[in-house]
Design an enzyme around this catalytic site. Structure first.
Site, PDB file in Angstrom:
ATOM      1  CB  CYS A 207      -0.774  -1.755   7.602  1.00 31.61           C
ATOM      2  SG  CYS A 207      -0.304   0.031   7.562  1.00 31.61           S
TER       3      CYS A 207
ATOM      4  CG  HIS B  16       3.392  -0.489   4.191  1.00 31.27           C
ATOM      5  ND1 HIS B  16       3.063   0.288   3.480  1.00 31.27           N
ATOM      6  CD2 HIS B  16       2.610  -0.230   5.375  1.00 31.27           C
ATOM      7  CE1 HIS B  16       2.052   0.952   3.585  1.00 31.27           C
ATOM      8  NE2 HIS B  16       1.770   0.759   4.792  1.00 31.27           N
TER       9      HIS B  16
END
Length: 334
Positions: free
Chosen positions: A129, A242
């Site tokens: 990710c 994130h």
């Protein structure tokens, strides 16, 4: 165009459910959707396009007659079922780390190296990710001049550790507000009101396996086999999305203005210009969407590089959306 017969392996998890949501949101012509799970969840149902689909326990016979299988399971389960998927004739798009660095398995971010997907031999790997989010933010710079090195620090949401990570943060915050003792089981230290500069398994070089993914995967995705990356991964008390601070050094010096224009024009990226008077994104700005937001583009004062800040939803673009976009790419190119 041809209707699609698809399975989601690991349909009950956060990524699997997000894959279901995106198959519907993208309007793909799904004629059959098999939701595969563990024996524990078999028999339950999940909604898809107004209908309830019964979950089925996955075994080696679950993949016959399918066009694609989207994997949302851990590496050990992925390795177990991959041979049966390939044998069935379906294309396996795997979100785990099982096959990312294997020779002959494309590692794909469609906006960056989509053509690689068409070289598959039955398996396509979805990158980590943080790698997806960071590399999408800097890919436009690599088109202007090859990237020599990057120094990155990731600030990773607790949902990157799964549902248990979310529950641990929320429970600790509730316990703290109520004056109760705080307990932990998912993270190596208290995560509420704290940051933890360690994610993954420590390697002999002092980095973690999570930190090395950005270099190892970046080399394959950007087609830069000599790329050097120094990365520190930090868990932060954020629920979703994130963030990454990255210094990029290219062969040719790129000005902030040139970089901003290139990133703004690159597919899948959005440059923050006036987010409530800010020129930088936050995790909340990027949550529940596919775009990677980029801001704070400025000169690196220690060399000839550039500094930037980016945010992306690790459940969507960092996982489920990237996988479904690979599927869509192959379907449209068929």
């Amino acid at each position: 165009m041809k209707e699609l017969r698809i399975a989601i392996l690991g349909a009950t998890g956060a990524v699997g459910r997000e894959m279901m949501k995106l198959l519907e949101e993208y309007g793909l012509p799904v004629s059959e959707l098999r939701l595969l799970c563990s024996e524990r969840s078999a028999g339950k149902t999940l909604p898809f396009r107004g209908e309830e689909i019964t979950l089925r326990a996955a075994d080696e016979t679950s993949f016959e007659g399918l066009d694609f299988v989207l994997g949302a399971v851990e590496s050990d389960m992925s390795r177990r079922f991959a041979p049966a998927i390939v044998k069935s004739g379906a294309v396996y798009i795997d979100n785990s780390s099982a096959f990312r660095l294997e020779e002959g398995v494309p590692l794909v971010v469609p906006e960056i190296n989509g053509a690689d997907a068409f070289t598959h031999r039955g398996i396509i790997a979805n990158p980590n990710c943080s790698s997806i989010i960071t590399l999408l933010a800097v890919a436009a710079l690599a088109r202007l001049s090859p990237i020599r090195s990057m120094v990155a620090c990731t600030y990773q949401a607790v949902s990157g550790a799964g549902a248990a990570g979310l529950q641990e943060l929320e429970q600790q915050l509730a316990d703290r507000a109520a004056g109760r003792e705080l307990h932990r089981s998912v993270f190596p230290a208290q995560i509420a009101c704290n940051v933890i500069p360690f994610i993954g398994r420590e390697l002999p070089n002092g980095y973690t396996d999570e930190e090395m993914k950005m270099q190892n995967e970046g080399r394959k995705i950007l087609h830069l086999p000599e790329l050097r990356v120094s990365c520190t991964c930090v868990r932060v008390p954020v629920l979703r999305s994130h963030s990454i601070s990255v210094t990029v050094r290219t062969e040719r010096k790129i000005s902030p203005g040139e970089a901003r224009a290139a990133i703004a024009a690159f597919p899948g990226c959005a440059v923050a210009e006036d987010l409530e008077g800010r020129d930088y994104p936050t995790p909340l700005d990027s949550s529940d969407q596919d775009a990677v937001w980029v801001g704070r583009i400025r000169e690196d004062l220690t060399g000839d590089g550039l500094n930037l800040w980016c945010c992306g939803d690790q459940l969507r673009k960092g996982a489920a959306a990237n996988a479904v976009q690979i599927l869509r790419l192959l379907w449209e190119g068929a």
